[in-house]
Design a protein around this motif. Structure first.
Motif, PDB file in Angstrom:
ATOM      1  N   ALA A 160     -42.422 -30.051 -30.358  1.00 22.15           N
ATOM      2  CA  ALA A 160     -41.892 -29.801 -31.709  1.00 22.15           C
ATOM      3  C   ALA A 160     -41.076 -28.511 -31.740  1.00 22.15           C
ATOM      4  CB  ALA A 160     -43.030 -29.743 -32.722  1.00 22.15           C
ATOM      5  N   SER A 161     -41.600 -27.458 -31.136  1.00 19.23           N
ATOM      6  CA  SER A 161     -40.881 -26.179 -31.115  1.00 19.23           C
ATOM      7  C   SER A 161     -39.591 -26.279 -30.304  1.00 19.23           C
ATOM      8  CB  SER A 161     -41.762 -25.081 -30.523  1.00 19.23           C
ATOM      9  OG  SER A 161     -42.891 -24.875 -31.332  1.00 19.23           O
ATOM     10  N   ALA A 162     -39.662 -26.981 -29.185  1.00 18.62           N
ATOM     11  CA  ALA A 162     -38.479 -27.138 -28.337  1.00 18.62           C
ATOM     12  C   ALA A 162     -37.409 -27.936 -29.063  1.00 18.62           C
ATOM     13  CB  ALA A 162     -38.858 -27.814 -27.032  1.00 18.62           C
ATOM     14  N   ARG A 163     -37.813 -28.992 -29.754  1.00 18.09           N
ATOM     15  CA  ARG A 163     -36.829 -29.784 -30.491  1.00 18.09           C
ATOM     16  C   ARG A 163     -36.089 -28.892 -31.483  1.00 18.09           C
ATOM     17  NH1 ARG A 163     -34.913 -32.205 -34.785  1.00 18.09           N
ATOM     18  NH2 ARG A 163     -34.291 -34.381 -34.710  1.00 18.09           N
ATOM     19  N   GLU A 164     -36.834 -28.122 -32.233  1.00 20.18           N
ATOM     20  CA  GLU A 164     -36.222 -27.222 -33.223  1.00 20.18           C
ATOM     21  C   GLU A 164     -35.288 -26.220 -32.557  1.00 20.18           C
ATOM     22  OE1 GLU A 164     -35.074 -25.646 -36.733  1.00 20.18           O
ATOM     23  OE2 GLU A 164     -36.278 -27.456 -36.470  1.00 20.18           O
ATOM     24  N   ALA A 165     -35.727 -25.631 -31.456  1.00 19.56           N
ATOM     25  CA  ALA A 165     -34.901 -24.639 -30.760  1.00 19.56           C
ATOM     26  C   ALA A 165     -33.639 -25.269 -30.185  1.00 19.56           C
ATOM     27  CB  ALA A 165     -35.715 -23.977 -29.644  1.00 19.56           C
ATOM     28  N   PHE A 166     -33.760 -26.444 -29.570  1.00 23.38           N
ATOM     29  CA  PHE A 166     -32.585 -27.099 -28.987  1.00 23.38           C
ATOM     30  C   PHE A 166     -31.594 -27.524 -30.062  1.00 23.38           C
ATOM     31  CE2 PHE A 166     -35.555 -28.407 -25.326  1.00 23.38           C
ATOM     32  CZ  PHE A 166     -35.187 -27.313 -24.553  1.00 23.38           C
ATOM     33  N   VAL A 167     -32.097 -27.926 -31.226  1.00 25.73           N
ATOM     34  CA  VAL A 167     -31.203 -28.296 -32.327  1.00 25.73           C
ATOM     35  C   VAL A 167     -30.518 -27.059 -32.895  1.00 25.73           C
ATOM     36  CG1 VAL A 167     -31.152 -29.165 -34.714  1.00 25.73           C
ATOM     37  CG2 VAL A 167     -32.369 -30.441 -32.949  1.00 25.73           C
ATOM     38  N   THR A 168     -31.286 -25.992 -33.079  1.00 26.38           N
ATOM     39  CA  THR A 168     -30.762 -24.776 -33.707  1.00 26.38           C
ATOM     40  C   THR A 168     -29.821 -23.998 -32.793  1.00 26.38           C
ATOM     41  OG1 THR A 168     -32.781 -24.612 -35.006  1.00 26.38           O
ATOM     42  CG2 THR A 168     -31.426 -22.640 -34.870  1.00 26.38           C
ATOM     43  N   ARG A 169     -30.260 -23.783 -31.531  1.00 21.63           N
ATOM     44  CA  ARG A 169     -29.487 -22.917 -30.628  1.00 21.63           C
ATOM     45  C   ARG A 169     -28.744 -23.668 -29.537  1.00 21.63           C
ATOM     46  NH1 ARG A 169     -34.352 -19.184 -31.122  1.00 21.63           N
ATOM     47  NH2 ARG A 169     -35.298 -20.580 -29.632  1.00 21.63           N
ATOM     48  N   GLY A 170     -29.127 -24.893 -29.299  1.00 22.13           N
ATOM     49  CA  GLY A 170     -28.550 -25.636 -28.182  1.00 22.13           C
ATOM     50  C   GLY A 170     -29.329 -25.367 -26.906  1.00 22.13           C
ATOM     51  N   TYR A 171     -29.156 -26.230 -25.955  1.00 17.15           N
ATOM     52  CA  TYR A 171     -29.898 -26.134 -24.700  1.00 17.15           C
ATOM     53  C   TYR A 171     -29.575 -24.843 -23.953  1.00 17.15           C
ATOM     54  CZ  TYR A 171     -31.627 -27.296 -20.055  1.00 17.15           C
ATOM     55  OH  TYR A 171     -32.301 -27.274 -18.852  1.00 17.15           O
ATOM     56  N   ALA A 172     -28.294 -24.539 -23.788  1.00 13.84           N
ATOM     57  CA  ALA A 172     -27.884 -23.388 -22.980  1.00 13.84           C
ATOM     58  C   ALA A 172     -28.372 -22.064 -23.554  1.00 13.84           C
ATOM     59  CB  ALA A 172     -26.368 -23.367 -22.832  1.00 13.84           C
ATOM     60  N   ASP A 173     -28.435 -21.971 -24.866  1.00 16.30           N
ATOM     61  CA  ASP A 173     -28.809 -20.705 -25.501  1.00 16.30           C
ATOM     62  C   ASP A 173     -30.298 -20.596 -25.810  1.00 16.30           C
ATOM     63  OD1 ASP A 173     -26.215 -19.734 -25.406  1.00 16.30           O
ATOM     64  OD2 ASP A 173     -25.685 -20.638 -27.338  1.00 16.30           O
ATOM     65  N   THR A 174     -31.095 -21.495 -25.268  1.00 15.07           N
ATOM     66  CA  THR A 174     -32.542 -21.458 -25.466  1.00 15.07           C
ATOM     67  C   THR A 174     -33.198 -21.158 -24.128  1.00 15.07           C
ATOM     68  OG1 THR A 174     -32.368 -23.106 -27.222  1.00 15.07           O
ATOM     69  CG2 THR A 174     -34.538 -22.749 -26.285  1.00 15.07           C
ATOM     70  N   SER A 175     -33.975 -20.089 -24.078  1.00 12.25           N
ATOM     71  CA  SER A 175     -34.647 -19.714 -22.827  1.00 12.25           C
ATOM     72  C   SER A 175     -36.105 -20.174 -22.847  1.00 12.25           C
ATOM     73  CB  SER A 175     -34.598 -18.198 -22.645  1.00 12.25           C
ATOM     74  OG  SER A 175     -35.394 -17.569 -23.640  1.00 12.25           O
ATOM     75  N   THR A 176     -36.723 -20.204 -21.676  1.00  6.89           N
ATOM     76  CA  THR A 176     -38.138 -20.576 -21.636  1.00  6.89           C
ATOM     77  C   THR A 176     -39.007 -19.559 -22.364  1.00  6.89           C
ATOM     78  OG1 THR A 176     -38.297 -19.692 -19.385  1.00  6.89           O
ATOM     79  CG2 THR A 176     -38.016 -22.067 -19.613  1.00  6.89           C
ATOM     80  N   PRO A 177     -38.715 -18.235 -22.308  1.00  6.40           N
ATOM     81  CA  PRO A 177     -39.508 -17.324 -23.130  1.00  6.40           C
ATOM     82  C   PRO A 177     -39.380 -17.645 -24.624  1.00  6.40           C
ATOM     83  CG  PRO A 177     -38.402 -16.071 -21.418  1.00  6.40           C
ATOM     84  CD  PRO A 177     -37.851 -17.478 -21.367  1.00  6.40           C
ATOM     85  N   ASP A 178     -38.155 -18.021 -25.063  1.00  7.55           N
ATOM     86  CA  ASP A 178     -37.964 -18.422 -26.466  1.00  7.55           C
ATOM     87  C   ASP A 178     -38.857 -19.616 -26.803  1.00  7.55           C
ATOM     88  OD1 ASP A 178     -35.898 -16.539 -26.747  1.00  7.55           O
ATOM     89  OD2 ASP A 178     -34.319 -18.025 -26.343  1.00  7.55           O
ATOM     90  N   LEU A 179     -38.874 -20.597 -25.909  1.00 12.87           N
ATOM     91  CA  LEU A 179     -39.638 -21.813 -26.149  1.00 12.87           C
ATOM     92  C   LEU A 179     -41.139 -21.538 -26.204  1.00 12.87           C
ATOM     93  CD1 LEU A 179     -37.606 -24.141 -23.767  1.00 12.87           C
ATOM     94  CD2 LEU A 179     -37.682 -24.301 -26.264  1.00 12.87           C
ATOM     95  N   ALA A 180     -41.614 -20.714 -25.274  1.00 11.09           N
ATOM     96  CA  ALA A 180     -43.040 -20.378 -25.261  1.00 11.09           C
ATOM     97  C   ALA A 180     -43.420 -19.609 -26.524  1.00 11.09           C
ATOM     98  CB  ALA A 180     -43.371 -19.563 -24.011  1.00 11.09           C
ATOM     99  N   GLU A 181     -42.594 -18.645 -26.897  1.00 16.03           N
ATOM    100  CA  GLU A 181     -42.886 -17.854 -28.099  1.00 16.03           C
ATOM    101  C   GLU A 181     -42.895 -18.723 -29.347  1.00 16.03           C
ATOM    102  OE1 GLU A 181     -40.967 -14.232 -30.722  1.00 16.03           O
ATOM    103  OE2 GLU A 181     -40.419 -14.396 -28.612  1.00 16.03           O
ATOM    104  N   ALA A 182     -41.917 -19.604 -29.465  1.00 11.79           N
ATOM    105  CA  ALA A 182     -41.836 -20.475 -30.653  1.00 11.79           C
ATOM    106  C   ALA A 182     -43.058 -21.381 -30.758  1.00 11.79           C
ATOM    107  CB  ALA A 182     -40.559 -21.307 -30.602  1.00 11.79           C
ATOM    108  N   ALA A 183     -43.589 -21.818 -29.614  1.00 10.94           N
ATOM    109  CA  ALA A 183     -44.761 -22.698 -29.616  1.00 10.94           C
ATOM    110  C   ALA A 183     -46.063 -21.914 -29.693  1.00 10.94           C
ATOM    111  CB  ALA A 183     -44.753 -23.564 -28.363  1.00 10.94           C
TER     112      ALA A 183
END
Length: 196
Positions: free
Chosen positions: A22-45
């Motif tokens: 769920a967090s990754a979907r939101e991040a990929f939609v908001t920032r796009g794949y290239a601008d989303t890092s794994t630390p961003d994904l972990a923090e969001a989740a």
């Protein structure tokens, strides 16, 4: 006093995985794949990077899981579409359900823009073949078996119609006129019907 039931490892793992998706979907939609890092994904989740890597080998594997879930959700909405009437009417209803499903915020970007560039066309085609194109293939096969369809190769027709529906979804995401796109797609489907 009632004792709280402890969650099993499997329940905790499923909850963590669902939260990551769920967090990754939101991040990929908001920032796009290239601008989303794994630390961003972990923090969001709300998990550690170690927990992320426990569930997914890397960012691309997490993205692939998001795409698989989105494609399955689209197929489920198509399959849930009311299909009263002829097999041709069912194909039209399924196509309209596809466009409705693709109107979910960010879905067109994820499935039709980012997925091919991140995963490659062959992998995206395989995912679509198990989901949206599969529903088209099954609908066309049902129409052929009912004697309602002109003699056309089912697989190739499903692929071509899938591409047309994808093009319509992109146009609608860009502000295109839904009525006109639906009319054009309906005409394509009805053009495959045998004259009565």
């Amino acid at each position: 006093m009632p004792v709280a039931k402890r969650r099993t490892n499997l329940e905790r793992s499923s909850t963590t995985r669902a939260g990551l998706l769920a967090s990754a979907r939101e991040a990929f939609v908001t920032r796009g794949y290239a601008d989303t890092s794994t630390p961003d994904l972990a923090e969001a989740a709300g998990v550690t990077r170690g927990a992320l890597y426990h569930h997914f080998a890397d960012k691309q594997a997490l993205f692939r899981a998001v795409i698989e879930a989105e494609a399955a959700a689209v197929a489920a909405e198509i399959e849930a579409a009311p299909s009263s009437g002829s097999p041709i009417a069912a194909l039209v209803a399924g196509g309209e359900a596809y466009l409705q499903a693709m109107a979910a915020p960010g879905r067109t970007r994820l499935l039709l823009i980012d997925a091919p560039s991140v995963l490659g066309g062959e992998e995206v085609d395989a995912i679509d073949g198990r989901n949206g194109v599969r529903t088209l293939r099954e609908g066309l096969q049902a129409a052929a078996e009912a004697g309602a369809l002109r003699p056309v190769p089912i697989e190739q027709t499903a692929q071509l119609l899938g591409a047309a529906y994808d093009r319509a979804a992109l146009a609608l995401a860009g502000g295109g006129d839904r009525t006109d796109w639906l009319a054009a797609l309906r005409g394509m489907i009805e053009g495959l019907a045998l004259p009565r």
